[in-house]
Scaffold this motif. Structure first.
Motif, mmCIF file in Angstrom:
data_model
loop_
_atom_site.group_PDB
_atom_site.id
_atom_site.type_symbol
_atom_site.label_atom_id
_atom_site.label_comp_id
_atom_site.label_asym_id
_atom_site.label_seq_id
_atom_site.Cartn_x
_atom_site.Cartn_y
_atom_site.Cartn_z
ATOM 1 N N GLN A 215 0.884 -1.136 -0.008
ATOM 2 C CA GLN A 215 -0.101 0.133 0.030
ATOM 3 C C GLN A 215 0.921 1.244 -0.079
ATOM 4 N N SER A 216 0.417 2.293 -0.802
ATOM 5 C CA SER A 216 1.217 3.535 -0.660
ATOM 6 C C SER A 216 0.504 4.309 0.299
ATOM 7 N N PHE A 217 1.336 5.253 1.026
ATOM 8 C CA PHE A 217 0.896 5.971 2.254
ATOM 9 C C PHE A 217 0.702 7.339 1.706
ATOM 10 N N GLU A 218 0.824 7.772 0.382
ATOM 11 C CA GLU A 218 0.492 9.130 -0.341
ATOM 12 C C GLU A 218 -0.840 9.287 -0.066
ATOM 13 N N GLY A 219 -1.174 10.342 0.770
ATOM 14 C CA GLY A 219 -2.670 10.755 0.833
ATOM 15 C C GLY A 219 -3.393 10.270 1.865
ATOM 16 N N GLY A 220 -2.458 9.401 2.528
ATOM 17 C CA GLY A 220 -3.163 8.712 3.864
ATOM 18 C C GLY A 220 -3.508 7.175 3.377
ATOM 19 N N GLU A 221 -3.217 6.445 4.174
ATOM 20 C CA GLU A 221 -3.375 4.930 4.001
ATOM 21 C C GLU A 221 -4.818 4.588 3.774
ATOM 22 N N GLY B 130 -0.798 -12.496 14.615
ATOM 23 C CA GLY B 130 -0.128 -11.769 13.555
ATOM 24 C C GLY B 130 -0.721 -10.630 13.314
ATOM 25 N N ILE B 131 -2.118 -10.589 13.703
ATOM 26 C CA ILE B 131 -2.861 -9.253 13.368
ATOM 27 C C ILE B 131 -2.223 -7.845 13.737
ATOM 28 N N GLU B 132 -2.033 -6.963 12.710
ATOM 29 C CA GLU B 132 -1.544 -5.839 13.310
ATOM 30 C C GLU B 132 -2.458 -4.912 14.326
ATOM 31 N N ILE B 133 -1.661 -4.443 15.190
ATOM 32 C CA ILE B 133 -2.498 -3.415 16.325
ATOM 33 C C ILE B 133 -1.998 -2.077 16.217
ATOM 34 N N TYR B 134 -2.905 -1.048 15.835
ATOM 35 C CA TYR B 134 -2.445 0.150 15.864
ATOM 36 C C TYR B 134 -3.121 0.995 17.332
ATOM 37 N N GLY B 135 -2.491 2.021 18.003
ATOM 38 C CA GLY B 135 -3.215 2.888 18.787
ATOM 39 C C GLY B 135 -3.875 3.745 17.872
ATOM 40 N N GLU B 136 -4.539 4.593 18.439
ATOM 41 C CA GLU B 136 -5.210 5.788 17.829
ATOM 42 C C GLU B 136 -4.271 6.503 17.183
ATOM 43 N N VAL B 137 -2.924 6.898 17.622
ATOM 44 C CA VAL B 137 -2.336 7.944 17.372
ATOM 45 C C VAL B 137 -1.586 7.411 16.442
ATOM 46 N N GLU B 138 -1.104 6.214 16.166
ATOM 47 C CA GLU B 138 -0.418 5.449 15.112
ATOM 48 C C GLU B 138 -1.661 5.345 13.769
ATOM 49 N N LEU B 139 -3.079 5.264 14.025
ATOM 50 C CA LEU B 139 -4.033 5.335 12.805
ATOM 51 C C LEU B 139 -3.932 6.676 12.389
ATOM 52 N N ALA B 140 -3.917 7.742 13.414
ATOM 53 C CA ALA B 140 -4.126 9.081 13.043
ATOM 54 C C ALA B 140 -3.161 9.541 12.068
ATOM 55 N N TRP B 141 -1.883 9.099 12.393
ATOM 56 C CA TRP B 141 -0.634 9.355 11.489
ATOM 57 C C TRP B 141 -0.831 8.853 10.122
ATOM 58 N N ARG B 142 -1.339 7.586 9.976
ATOM 59 C CA ARG B 142 -1.402 7.036 8.746
ATOM 60 C C ARG B 142 -2.505 7.528 8.062
ATOM 61 N N LEU B 143 -3.469 8.190 8.529
ATOM 62 C CA LEU B 143 -4.634 8.902 7.924
ATOM 63 C C LEU B 143 -4.486 9.960 7.235
ATOM 64 N N ARG B 144 -3.134 10.634 7.845
ATOM 65 C CA ARG B 144 -2.878 12.130 7.200
ATOM 66 C C ARG B 144 -2.822 12.180 5.614
ATOM 67 N N PRO B 145 -3.351 13.201 5.215
ATOM 68 C CA PRO B 145 -3.432 13.299 3.808
ATOM 69 C C PRO B 145 -2.256 13.961 3.535
#
Length: 492
Positions: free
Chosen positions: A25-31, A121-136
């Protein structure tokens, strides 16, 4: 003395230099979360915000919580209207087909649901990690800070400084607006408060500048050891970011990289912000730190005035200066800052004795800072110590104690420390936990105090054994002090 500040940095692309993740997955524009089966652990403020944002991004969201009360059902109904599946009364079972878990900060890593996800083996994010990956693309840079104590005060100071410089800034993370919403709102810059819990579940954060205010034993029951707690704090420092450490605290200083900037209550060396007589001074973010400095503010601009709060102001100033904020905005922001309640708040002076509410001092490190600001204190202490040791605290403040009034579940441990390190200090044990307990506590403290003393509520423990929050504990103290004041006025 004042020199021109550095040019403000250009907002970098939010994932500059990063590669797509292993899934391609590309992170450009948010995951992208389209079609992903995401479980959100916890129906709190951050959990609900994460569920709303993920559902809006096309994820299949299930939110789980062990609670099943009326408030939870009402919150569940609002989320279900958005297409979110809500499962109340069972926070342990991992739904089949889950490919991502987003956890709220309070969930320990060993709870069954998170342990099952990790085992699978399932990924676990905190809400801060989620926010970082959501950034446009082109999202606001982050100025991030963590620490055992002072985080909220410092991040609010930082926000005021940024606003005074003309920026659209907001405090987020462990305070204020849910961060998963703020990253999508188009701000210039985010002032981000991060707890050790949030950092534990973060892996890809890249703030523009980061600071560790202090590190002292706290939340050992959650992290398992002080070393693990400190290691999670250290995750705030990332390659390429400006790092800011506390030069006066060895643990904080030791967590940063070799080129870290620092703040200190002493005269600053090159690369530091610090104090010269009654001035806050920058020798870190000027063109020639070896020969010049910038005056940022006066000690009188720091509210409430106490050594640890001056440290908070210096850390906030350092982060703001790393972003290119001019010196005059630091002064204006500190003057505009209004302290939150229950942080060294003067309640009243009764018969020559000051009564101060620092209910937010929920661990020994915070209580030590509060006591250090008093010449002679009747100390109201106790609550839930969360695995922290109080011997160093008591030993460091023994010569400042007129007496101690102890409350809460772990008061015996504080009494034992007082017996070891301050055997001549009178100690009153108040075992009561009813709604009138604080009146009796304040009455006993008043009887022990002399004119010029401070009756200080700085519990060194969490409040949940007796109160719903540290705020409720502080309010009970303030109400009891006001009743004491009214009785004193009636006698006069």
């Amino acid at each position: 003395m004042t020199q021109q500040p550095p040019e403000p940095p250009q907002a970098r692309e939010p994932d500059e230099g990063r590669k797509p993740d292993e899934g391609g997955q590309s992170f450009e524009g948010g995951e992208s979360f389209e079609g992903r089966r995401v479980v959100v652990a916890g129906l709190g403020v951050s959990g609900r915000a994460a569920a709303r944002v993920l559902a809006g991004r096309g994820a299949h969201v299930t939110i789980v919580d062990a609670r099943a009360d009326d408030a939870s059902r009402e919150q569940a109904a609002e989320l279900e209207a958005l297409g979110v599946t809500v499962r109340l009364g069972d926070g342990d079972t991992l739904p089949e087909g889950t490919d991502l878990v987003v956890t709220s900060p309070g969930w320990k890593p060993d709870v069954p649901l998170l342990a099952a996800a990790a085992s699978a083996g399932i990924e676990i994010y905190g809400e801060v990690e989620l926010a970082w990956r959501l950034r446009p693309a082109g999202a606001a840079p982050w100025l991030a800070l963590t620490g055992t104590n002072g985080k909220t005060t410092c991040v609010r100071m930082l926000t005021e400084i940024l606003v005074a410089a003309g920026h659209d800034a907001v405090a987020v993370g462990n305070v204020g607006t849910p961060i998963v919403e703020a990253v999508l709102e188009g701000h210039d810059v985010l002032a981000v408060e991060l707890s050790s819990y949030q950092l534990h579940w973060s892996s890809s954060l890249r703030p523009l500048a980061s600071a560790v205010l202090n590190v002292a034993p706290d939340h050992i029951d959650w992290h398992g050891s002080f070393e693990a707690y400190a290691a999670d704090k250290a995750k705030i420092f990332t390659p390429g970011a400006v790092a800011v450490v506390n030069a006066d605290e060895p643990v904080s200083a030791g967590l940063g990289p070799a080129d870290a900037k620092a703040f200190t209550l002493a005269i600053p060396a090159p690369g530091q912000v610090g104090v010269v007589e009654d001035l806050l001074v920058d020798r870190a973010f000027v063109d020639d730190p070896a020969t010049s400095a910038a005056e940022l503010a006066e000690l009188a601009d720091v509210k409430p005035f106490a050594p640890h709060n001056v440290a908070n102001a210096l850390a906030a100033a350092a982060l703001a200066r790393a972003f290119g904020v001019p010196p005059e905005a630091v002064r204006a922001g500190l003057r505009a800052f209004v302290p939150d309640p229950h942080r060294i708040a003067h309640v009243a002076t009764v018969d020559g004795v000051d009564y101060v509410d620092d209910s937010k001092a929920t661990n020994p490190h915070a209580a030590a800072s509060s006591l250090a600001a008093c010449r002679s204190a009747v100390w109201i202490a106790g609550g839930l110590l969360k695995g922290a040791d109080v011997d160093d605290l008591v030993a460091s403040c023994a010569d400042r104690l007129r007496a101690a009034v102890l409350i809460g579940r772990d008061r015996a441990r504080i009494a034992e420390a007082l017996a070891r390190h301050a055997p001549d200090v009178p100690v009153v044990d108040v075992p009561d936990t009813d709604t009138g307990a604080m009146d009796r506590v304040v009455t006993r403290a008043a009887a022990l105090a002399e004119p010029g003393d401070t009756v200080l509520l700085a519990p060194a423990g969490a409040s949940f054994d007796m109160f719903t929050s540290y705020g409720a504990r502080g309010d009970a103290f303030a109400d009891a002090v006001r009743r004491l004041s009214e009785q004193a006025s009636a006698r006069a």
